[in-house]
Scaffold this motif. Sequence first.
Motif, PDB file in Angstrom:
ATOM      1  N   GLU A  59      68.117 -27.044 -14.228  1.00 49.35           N
ATOM      2  CA  GLU A  59      67.184 -28.170 -14.071  1.00 49.35           C
ATOM      3  C   GLU A  59      67.221 -29.097 -15.292  1.00 49.35           C
ATOM      4  O   GLU A  59      67.268 -30.319 -15.162  1.00 49.35           O
ATOM      5  CB  GLU A  59      65.758 -27.651 -13.864  1.00 49.35           C
ATOM      6  CG  GLU A  59      65.555 -26.770 -12.650  1.00 49.35           C
ATOM      7  CD  GLU A  59      65.318 -27.519 -11.366  1.00 49.35           C
ATOM      8  OE1 GLU A  59      65.304 -28.754 -11.371  1.00 49.35           O
ATOM      9  OE2 GLU A  59      65.142 -26.849 -10.330  1.00 49.35           O
TER      10      GLU A  59
ATOM     11  N   TYR B 241      62.017 -35.036  -9.799  1.00 50.06           N
ATOM     12  CA  TYR B 241      62.353 -33.663 -10.153  1.00 50.06           C
ATOM     13  C   TYR B 241      61.402 -32.712  -9.453  1.00 50.06           C
ATOM     14  O   TYR B 241      60.284 -33.069  -9.100  1.00 50.06           O
ATOM     15  CB  TYR B 241      62.240 -33.476 -11.673  1.00 50.06           C
ATOM     16  CG  TYR B 241      60.835 -33.719 -12.172  1.00 50.06           C
ATOM     17  CD1 TYR B 241      59.925 -32.673 -12.259  1.00 50.06           C
ATOM     18  CD2 TYR B 241      60.407 -34.988 -12.525  1.00 50.06           C
ATOM     19  CE1 TYR B 241      58.616 -32.897 -12.686  1.00 50.06           C
ATOM     20  CE2 TYR B 241      59.111 -35.215 -12.945  1.00 50.06           C
ATOM     21  CZ  TYR B 241      58.222 -34.164 -13.024  1.00 50.06           C
ATOM     22  OH  TYR B 241      56.934 -34.390 -13.434  1.00 50.06           O
TER      23      TYR B 241
ATOM     24  N   ALA C  10      70.491 -31.016 -15.569  1.00 49.51           N
ATOM     25  CA  ALA C  10      70.548 -32.131 -14.613  1.00 49.51           C
ATOM     26  C   ALA C  10      69.872 -33.375 -15.195  1.00 49.51           C
ATOM     27  O   ALA C  10      70.395 -34.486 -15.083  1.00 49.51           O
ATOM     28  CB  ALA C  10      69.896 -31.735 -13.292  1.00 49.51           C
TER      29      ALA C  10
ATOM     30  N   PHE D  47      77.600 -33.437 -10.168  1.00 44.03           N
ATOM     31  CA  PHE D  47      77.253 -32.026 -10.228  1.00 44.03           C
ATOM     32  C   PHE D  47      78.237 -31.307 -11.129  1.00 44.03           C
ATOM     33  O   PHE D  47      79.329 -31.820 -11.417  1.00 44.03           O
ATOM     34  CB  PHE D  47      77.262 -31.397  -8.825  1.00 44.03           C
ATOM     35  CG  PHE D  47      78.536 -31.642  -8.055  1.00 44.03           C
ATOM     36  CD1 PHE D  47      79.595 -30.752  -8.123  1.00 44.03           C
ATOM     37  CD2 PHE D  47      78.662 -32.773  -7.250  1.00 44.03           C
ATOM     38  CE1 PHE D  47      80.762 -30.980  -7.405  1.00 44.03           C
ATOM     39  CE2 PHE D  47      79.828 -33.012  -6.537  1.00 44.03           C
ATOM     40  CZ  PHE D  47      80.883 -32.106  -6.612  1.00 44.03           C
TER      41      PHE D  47
ATOM     42  N   THR E 104      67.034 -34.968  -9.456  1.00 40.17           N
ATOM     43  CA  THR E 104      67.717 -33.924 -10.220  1.00 40.17           C
ATOM     44  C   THR E 104      67.303 -32.545  -9.729  1.00 40.17           C
ATOM     45  O   THR E 104      66.182 -32.351  -9.280  1.00 40.17           O
ATOM     46  CB  THR E 104      67.393 -34.048 -11.717  1.00 40.17           C
ATOM     47  OG1 THR E 104      65.986 -33.872 -11.923  1.00 40.17           O
ATOM     48  CG2 THR E 104      67.825 -35.401 -12.269  1.00 40.17           C
TER      49      THR E 104
ATOM     50  N   GLU F  20      72.174 -34.751 -17.930  1.00 45.50           N
ATOM     51  CA  GLU F  20      73.335 -35.432 -17.345  1.00 45.50           C
ATOM     52  C   GLU F  20      72.928 -36.781 -16.745  1.00 45.50           C
ATOM     53  O   GLU F  20      73.668 -37.758 -16.850  1.00 45.50           O
ATOM     54  CB  GLU F  20      74.003 -34.550 -16.297  1.00 45.50           C
ATOM     55  CG  GLU F  20      74.682 -33.319 -16.856  1.00 45.50           C
ATOM     56  CD  GLU F  20      76.043 -33.566 -17.499  1.00 45.50           C
ATOM     57  OE1 GLU F  20      76.566 -34.703 -17.427  1.00 45.50           O
ATOM     58  OE2 GLU F  20      76.594 -32.616 -18.071  1.00 45.50           O
TER      59      GLU F  20
ATOM     60  N   TRP G  79      73.975 -27.756 -11.901  1.00 43.31           N
ATOM     61  CA  TRP G  79      73.069 -28.899 -11.908  1.00 43.31           C
ATOM     62  C   TRP G  79      73.581 -29.934 -10.904  1.00 43.31           C
ATOM     63  O   TRP G  79      74.766 -29.968 -10.596  1.00 43.31           O
ATOM     64  CB  TRP G  79      72.969 -29.520 -13.310  1.00 43.31           C
ATOM     65  CG  TRP G  79      74.303 -29.958 -13.860  1.00 43.31           C
ATOM     66  CD1 TRP G  79      75.170 -29.204 -14.600  1.00 43.31           C
ATOM     67  CD2 TRP G  79      74.940 -31.230 -13.669  1.00 43.31           C
ATOM     68  NE1 TRP G  79      76.314 -29.919 -14.879  1.00 43.31           N
ATOM     69  CE2 TRP G  79      76.192 -31.173 -14.329  1.00 43.31           C
ATOM     70  CE3 TRP G  79      74.586 -32.401 -13.003  1.00 43.31           C
ATOM     71  CZ2 TRP G  79      77.074 -32.245 -14.339  1.00 43.31           C
ATOM     72  CZ3 TRP G  79      75.469 -33.473 -13.022  1.00 43.31           C
ATOM     73  CH2 TRP G  79      76.697 -33.390 -13.689  1.00 43.31           C
ATOM     74  N   GLY G  80      72.659 -30.751 -10.402  1.00 38.76           N
ATOM     75  CA  GLY G  80      73.041 -31.803  -9.471  1.00 38.76           C
ATOM     76  C   GLY G  80      72.143 -33.010  -9.620  1.00 38.76           C
ATOM     77  O   GLY G  80      70.960 -32.879  -9.944  1.00 38.76           O
ATOM     78  N   ILE G  81      72.724 -34.186  -9.397  1.00 36.19           N
ATOM     79  CA  ILE G  81      71.976 -35.451  -9.447  1.00 36.19           C
ATOM     80  C   ILE G  81      72.383 -36.282  -8.238  1.00 36.19           C
ATOM     81  O   ILE G  81      73.575 -36.521  -8.022  1.00 36.19           O
ATOM     82  CB  ILE G  81      72.320 -36.273 -10.706  1.00 36.19           C
ATOM     83  CG1 ILE G  81      72.167 -35.456 -11.973  1.00 36.19           C
ATOM     84  CG2 ILE G  81      71.472 -37.541 -10.764  1.00 36.19           C
ATOM     85  CD1 ILE G  81      72.853 -36.089 -13.168  1.00 36.19           C
TER      86      ILE G  81
ATOM     87  N   ALA H 208      70.174 -33.424  -4.063  1.00 32.41           N
ATOM     88  CA  ALA H 208      70.367 -32.902  -5.420  1.00 32.41           C
ATOM     89  C   ALA H 208      70.521 -31.383  -5.400  1.00 32.41           C
ATOM     90  O   ALA H 208      71.336 -30.821  -6.142  1.00 32.41           O
ATOM     91  CB  ALA H 208      69.200 -33.318  -6.317  1.00 32.41           C
TER      92      ALA H 208
ATOM     93  N   ALA I 215      73.640 -29.294  -6.789  1.00 33.61           N
ATOM     94  CA  ALA I 215      73.451 -28.255  -7.803  1.00 33.61           C
ATOM     95  C   ALA I 215      74.092 -26.945  -7.361  1.00 33.61           C
ATOM     96  O   ALA I 215      74.662 -26.212  -8.186  1.00 33.61           O
ATOM     97  CB  ALA I 215      71.961 -28.056  -8.090  1.00 33.61           C
TER      98      ALA I 215
ATOM     99  N   GLY J 163      68.473 -28.028 -10.235  1.00 32.05           N
ATOM    100  CA  GLY J 163      69.288 -26.969 -10.804  1.00 32.05           C
ATOM    101  C   GLY J 163      69.419 -25.838  -9.811  1.00 32.05           C
ATOM    102  O   GLY J 163      68.621 -25.718  -8.878  1.00 32.05           O
TER     103      GLY J 163
END
Length: 168
Positions: A68, A93, A71, A44, A4, A74, A23-25, A148, A152, A6
């Motif tokens: 962050e 993270y 993410a 995202f 994850t 989510e 945000w992104g995963i 990630a 993000a 941000g």
Amino acid sequence: RLYTDGSCPGNSKVNWKSCPAGWGIAIYTKQENNTERTLKLGFFGPVETKHNAQYFLGAEFGSNNTGELTAICEGLQWLLEQETTTYPAAFYYDSKYAAKTTTGEYKAESNKYLAAKARTLLQQALNKRKIRFEHIKGHSNDKGNDAADELANKGAEGQTCRTSEQWN
């Protein structure tokens, strides 16, 4: 493994202006009989700050921290709503703030609703599977963290992808 991250390109201006944040995963899985992990999915989107927005989770403003924390939220929602197995999950993270706010080790000074949402989602997910959090150093050439981060950044630009159908 859920990586994850941000993003908030204007994060230094957060105190005096609302900044777009994302945000992104990046979700990695390991195939049986294989030690290599491969990217399975990537999600995202932008951090929603409007209470009536469809994907509002409680962020009061856009910042790197809200990216962050969003993410992680989510990712937990994905585990609860879209990932049908009960296999253990690991969150990787680079924001200790976001992870420790989610686990309750840190108390949120702002964005309290977003922090409460993260803790609630974690408790719900823990009822279905084991979850652990692992800190990794950001911008250290870690393949999952870099993926990630890239996702993000797309979210901070206003792009979104929240389902496996959209990913495909």
